[in-house]
Design a protein around this motif. Structure first.
Motif, short mmCIF file in Angstrom:
data_model
loop_
_atom_site.label_atom_id
_atom_site.label_comp_id
_atom_site.label_asym_id
_atom_site.label_seq_id
_atom_site.Cartn_x
_atom_site.Cartn_y
_atom_site.Cartn_z
N LEU A 17 0.83 -1.21 0.00
CA LEU A 17 0.00 0.00 0.00
C LEU A 17 0.86 1.26 0.00
O LEU A 17 0.50 2.26 -0.60
CB LEU A 17 -0.96 -0.02 1.18
CG LEU A 17 -2.03 -1.13 1.13
CD1 LEU A 17 -2.87 -1.13 2.40
CD2 LEU A 17 -2.89 -1.01 -0.12
N GLU A 21 0.66 4.16 -2.84
CA GLU A 21 0.44 5.55 -2.47
C GLU A 21 1.56 6.45 -2.97
O GLU A 21 1.31 7.54 -3.50
CB GLU A 21 0.29 5.68 -0.96
CG GLU A 21 -0.04 7.09 -0.50
CD GLU A 21 -0.34 7.17 0.97
OE1 GLU A 21 -1.18 8.00 1.33
OE2 GLU A 21 0.26 6.40 1.75
N PRO A 27 -4.35 4.14 -2.18
CA PRO A 27 -4.19 2.86 -1.48
C PRO A 27 -5.51 2.19 -1.12
O PRO A 27 -5.60 0.96 -1.08
CB PRO A 27 -3.38 3.22 -0.23
CG PRO A 27 -3.49 4.68 -0.08
CD PRO A 27 -3.79 5.25 -1.43
N VAL A 54 -4.81 2.06 5.60
CA VAL A 54 -5.34 3.08 4.69
C VAL A 54 -5.91 4.27 5.45
O VAL A 54 -5.70 5.42 5.07
CB VAL A 54 -6.41 2.47 3.75
CG1 VAL A 54 -7.20 3.54 3.03
CG2 VAL A 54 -5.75 1.53 2.76
#
Length: 103
Positions: A17, A21, A27, A54
């Motif tokens: 993630l 990002e 993400p 997240v």
């Protein structure tokens, strides 16, 4: 052994993630794609940890490194008793120690 697998999954997801990002990809969209059935990882481990990652990277799972580090160390010691190599566990241990030192 289960905790070792949970730590491995959480660390991998956090890295994936973060890469998304930092490359301009949302993400949350990546998490949804990975964890919404039918897909690769429609499981509580990925869904729950991913959601926390997240929502707030500072409150991400494994921010507190002592318990995961303990679990990985116990896994490694158990494997050493029967002379098995655990390269992933050693890598996780190094990563957790590095993160703990930076905290």
């Amino acid at each position: 052994m289960g905790n070792f697998l949970i730590v491995s999954a959480g660390q991998s997801l956090r890295e994936a993630l973060s890469v998304a990002e930092n490359n301009g990809v949302d993400p949350k969209a990546v998490l949804d794609m990975l964890t919404t059935a039918p897909t690769l990882f429609p499981s509580p481990i990925y869904q729950g940890h991913g959601k926390r990652i997240v929502e707030d990277t500072q409150a991400a799972p494994f921010r507190q490194r002592k318990i995961p580090l303990k679990d990985v160390s116990l896994f490694t010691k158990t494997a050493q008793q029967v002379e098995l190599s655990t390269p992933i566990a050693h890598l996780l241990s190094d990563l957790l120690r590095s993160d703990e030192a930076r905290a």
